[in-house]
Design an enzyme around this catalytic site. Sequence first.
Site, mmCIF file in Angstrom:
data_model
loop_
_atom_site.group_PDB
_atom_site.id
_atom_site.type_symbol
_atom_site.label_atom_id
_atom_site.label_comp_id
_atom_site.label_asym_id
_atom_site.label_seq_id
_atom_site.Cartn_x
_atom_site.Cartn_y
_atom_site.Cartn_z
ATOM 1 N N ASP A 62 9.751 10.731 23.388
ATOM 2 C CA ASP A 62 10.062 9.309 23.431
ATOM 3 C C ASP A 62 11.682 9.162 23.943
ATOM 4 O OD1 ASP A 62 9.782 6.330 22.301
ATOM 5 O OD2 ASP A 62 11.599 6.821 21.386
ATOM 6 N N ASP A 89 -8.555 0.930 11.018
ATOM 7 C CA ASP A 89 -8.172 1.240 9.625
ATOM 8 C C ASP A 89 -9.250 1.436 8.644
ATOM 9 O OD1 ASP A 89 -7.019 0.355 6.906
ATOM 10 O OD2 ASP A 89 -7.457 -1.740 7.325
ATOM 11 N N ASP A 99 -6.473 -2.127 4.437
ATOM 12 C CA ASP A 99 -4.909 -2.707 4.198
ATOM 13 C C ASP A 99 -4.715 -3.637 5.626
ATOM 14 O OD1 ASP A 99 -4.084 -1.109 5.765
ATOM 15 O OD2 ASP A 99 -2.432 -0.306 4.663
ATOM 16 N N ASP A 112 -4.724 3.586 10.342
ATOM 17 C CA ASP A 112 -4.286 4.789 9.648
ATOM 18 C C ASP A 112 -4.854 5.952 10.392
ATOM 19 O OD1 ASP A 112 -6.866 4.618 8.249
ATOM 20 O OD2 ASP A 112 -5.786 3.343 6.897
ATOM 21 N N GLU A 157 8.750 10.994 28.006
ATOM 22 C CA GLU A 157 8.684 9.390 28.491
ATOM 23 C C GLU A 157 10.312 9.376 29.184
ATOM 24 O OE1 GLU A 157 9.510 4.942 27.091
ATOM 25 O OE2 GLU A 157 10.273 6.715 26.323
HETATM 26 C C1 NOJ Z 1 9.888 3.931 24.041
HETATM 27 C C2 NOJ Z 1 8.782 3.593 22.813
HETATM 28 O O1 NOJ Z 1 7.699 3.689 23.752
HETATM 29 C C3 NOJ Z 1 9.002 2.146 22.457
HETATM 30 O O2 NOJ Z 1 7.746 1.728 21.814
HETATM 31 C C4 NOJ Z 1 10.279 2.246 21.412
HETATM 32 O O3 NOJ Z 1 10.445 0.842 20.997
HETATM 33 C C5 NOJ Z 1 11.338 2.893 22.333
HETATM 34 N N1 NOJ Z 1 11.095 3.968 22.852
HETATM 35 C C6 NOJ Z 1 12.404 3.092 21.347
HETATM 36 O O4 NOJ Z 1 11.937 4.213 20.447
#
Ligand code: NOJ
Length: 525
Positions: free
Chosen positions: A201, A20, A24, A28, A260
Amino acid sequence: MSNWWRDAVVYQVYVRSFADGDGDGIGDLAGIRDRLPHLVSLGADAVWLTPFYPSPMADGGYDVADYCGVDPTFGSLADFDALLARAHELGLRVLVDIVPNHTSDEHPWFVEALAAAPGEPARERYLFRDGRGERGELPPNDWESIFGGPAWTRLPDGQWYLHLFDPRQPDLNWRNPLVRADFRKVLKFWLDRGVDGFRIDVAHGMIKHPDLPDTGLDEQISLLGRGELPYFDQDEVHEIYRDWRQLFDSYRGERIGVAEAWASTSERLARYVRPDELHQAFNFALLEAPWSAAEFRKVVAESLATTAEVGATTTWVLGNHDVQRPVTRYGGGELGERRARAAALFSFALPGSVYVYQGEELGLPEVLDLPDEVRQDPIWKRSGGTDPGRDGCRVPMPWSGDRPPFGFSAGESWLPAPEEWATATVAAQESTPSSVLRTYRDALALRREHPALGDGELEWVDAPEDVLVFRRGSDFLCATNFGTEDVALDLPGRLLCRSDAATSWDGVLPGATAVWLGKIHEESA
Ligand code: NOJ
């Protein structure tokens, strides 16, 4: 072409919890920039930053309200540019996290879609449907949200919208060319700024079966799973990555995409890293494997074979911000830590690329006793408090000092760190030669220097039960004992590195320990 990603060490920064800069209590970008030397001394090649975009934070920033900005909590675009420039000066590549499966409900696209009447084009960006039942009072199908409860929410006008995650994360309709065109612009925005790539993601979720059929399942599906489902791993999703690959390749500097993705088999997972698609896909098989020689060997053999089939390398992942930390997963306490250290050495010696989630290099355990009132993960709330969720692996990094928040922030940290982390801080471990941190640094430095490590071949060597031994090239051996008893091994070579506190090698490998041996010919000569 250096193909840098094929054996890169990538360090995952969970932005909210790393450092941080403004006091706060929330991590960041400025805080990260100041702490980049930690990544360099660890031996990372690249850093992956979790989402820092403007967001109402219904899911820790995985609910994005603007893909081309920085949330004020984390800083500004100028802070991002400064972080990127500093990382590049230090020789670190930077991957940003892109969230294309869903937006925040506060994203202007969704706000516009809600303001539009059913059937209007603005709704076509998302998955709006009429309900079932006489008055449309039932959801369009039986899909469940991964965070608990139905995957559909009904609007006052009677239509329902799909959200595989939280209701505040509506799923985009990737069959709409407008969505694809807009995302290309987002990717270009960050590529033009100089990022080295993207972690994508829910990369397996963007295309849903066109009929949105029922799953027929009556069980809640979890975040990370291998089921065959009409909303995951549909063949057409690969068209998107072929298009993105062309875009990445049109830039100089080997920009990459990391999926992912969760697929039902490792063959299906390997489809994401075919030569004209993405560069890497997270391989979660090791993370899911129980602590067992047979299971680990099976995972390694299968992962290497399936990625080799498509000409890619695999990735080794022991943890991330979604799963229980390895020390705890492997049994917790001293034994859990020994195993986690051994698993790290084992994985660093394998062919391919390695991901390290912040805090793994400190041997941090999962924080299991967070007070309920500080928990923020939507899983906690949506499961009615039956699932603690993922906050326990997101507790801020302990840097120095003997009291929480251990140099993370000048204020109070957003999740409290346990008092006992005083001995786990970076500063404390730096001065202890046998610490997890020092072991990680030594091992990753060796991995970088040793010509046999990183990309390449692996050959298994016969070993007693509970022990795995493999050779890399002709001058490197890694032996790991998954049992609890000492095992005498007749192996050539001198000690390069070991996962426990001992500093010499007499041929006896204790339980939950890994060793690296080299200078094999020298000794046998
Ligand atoms: C995978 C991400 O790593 C996770 O943290 C997130 O909640 C879900 N995708 C939804 O975006």
